[in-house]
Design a protein around this motif. Structure first.
Motif, short mmCIF file in Angstrom:
data_model
loop_
_atom_site.label_atom_id
_atom_site.label_comp_id
_atom_site.label_asym_id
_atom_site.label_seq_id
_atom_site.Cartn_x
_atom_site.Cartn_y
_atom_site.Cartn_z
N TYR A 7 0.83 -1.21 0.00
CA TYR A 7 0.00 0.00 0.00
C TYR A 7 0.87 1.26 0.00
CZ TYR A 7 -3.16 3.69 1.38
OH TYR A 7 -3.85 4.87 1.42
N SER A 11 0.44 3.64 -3.08
CA SER A 11 -0.21 4.92 -2.82
C SER A 11 0.72 6.08 -3.14
CB SER A 11 -0.72 5.01 -1.38
OG SER A 11 0.35 5.03 -0.47
N SER A 15 -0.43 8.77 -5.89
CA SER A 15 -0.60 10.19 -5.58
C SER A 15 0.35 11.06 -6.39
CB SER A 15 -0.45 10.45 -4.09
OG SER A 15 0.85 10.17 -3.65
N GLU A 21 -4.68 11.60 -3.24
CA GLU A 21 -4.40 10.50 -2.33
C GLU A 21 -5.46 9.41 -2.52
OE1 GLU A 21 -1.76 10.35 -0.20
OE2 GLU A 21 -1.10 12.29 -0.98
N LEU A 22 -5.07 8.17 -2.35
CA LEU A 22 -6.05 7.09 -2.35
C LEU A 22 -7.01 7.32 -1.18
CD1 LEU A 22 -3.91 3.89 -3.03
CD2 LEU A 22 -5.73 4.80 -4.47
N SER A 23 -8.30 7.32 -1.47
CA SER A 23 -9.28 7.53 -0.41
C SER A 23 -10.62 6.96 -0.83
CB SER A 23 -9.43 9.03 -0.10
OG SER A 23 -9.88 9.72 -1.24
#
Length: 181
Positions: A7, A11, A15, A21-23
């Protein structure tokens, strides 16, 4: 499943490529290895994410919103309004703790022309899951107070591009289009 070390790597790449950002709520295209365990069942282990897919989704969403505003004839509605020579009654949609709000107030207070401005803050969340509804609610209050305003500005500051995603919103755009100032 995505393991913590994977991750962190994915990530960071994501990004850097997307500016986001991963969200929660972001659509992604991922590559996964598939395994099956008799007791625990099927498992997808995420091994890669394609940032270009997400960039495309964001662009498609923005394009769809603009097309809808054009179709409804409200995209350029504000252009028909007369802009005051020196707008002095300013409605500000922001968070009182936003860096952008503080910067705006400093510039207005210390302007080199000595103009005096009357500002009213319409408190709103500037990021997160509830930002869209919060900004729309603040804009609705501005509509109610329009006779006491020359202009309305939406101000935020700092943060990353991911924090701006909430502003790619049909509801916010529609509320802005119907502002009478």
């Amino acid at each position: 499943v995505i393991w913590a070390d994977k991750y962190k790597k994915l990530s960071a790449v994501f990004s850097q490529a997307t500016g986001v950002e991963l969200s929660k709520g972001i659509k992604i295209l991922f590559e996964a290895s598939i395994s099956f365990h008799e007791r625990y069942g099927l498992k997808l282990n995420i091994v890669n994410i394609d940032p270009s897919y997400t960039i495309g989704e964001m662009a498609v969403k923005r394009k769809e919103i603009l097309e809808r505003l054009v179709k409804e004839g409200i995209k350029d509605r504000n252009k028909e309004l007369e802009f005051p020579l020196v707008p002095q009654k300013i409605g500000i949609v922001s968070s009182s703790t936003a860096a952008g709000y503080e910067d705006l107030m400093t510039h207005l207070t210390n302007n080199s022309y000595g103009y005096k401005f009357t500002c009213k803050l319409y408190e709103a969340l500037m990021q997160g899951d509830r930002a869209e509804e919060s900004v729309v609610a603040a804009l609705q209050k501005c509509i109610s107070d329009a006779s006491h305003l020359d202009v309305v500005v939406i101000v935020r500051g700092g943060g990353g591009q991911a924090d701006l995603q909430c502003f790619d919103s049909y509801e916010i755009a529609k509320a802005i289009a119907f502002l009478p100032v």
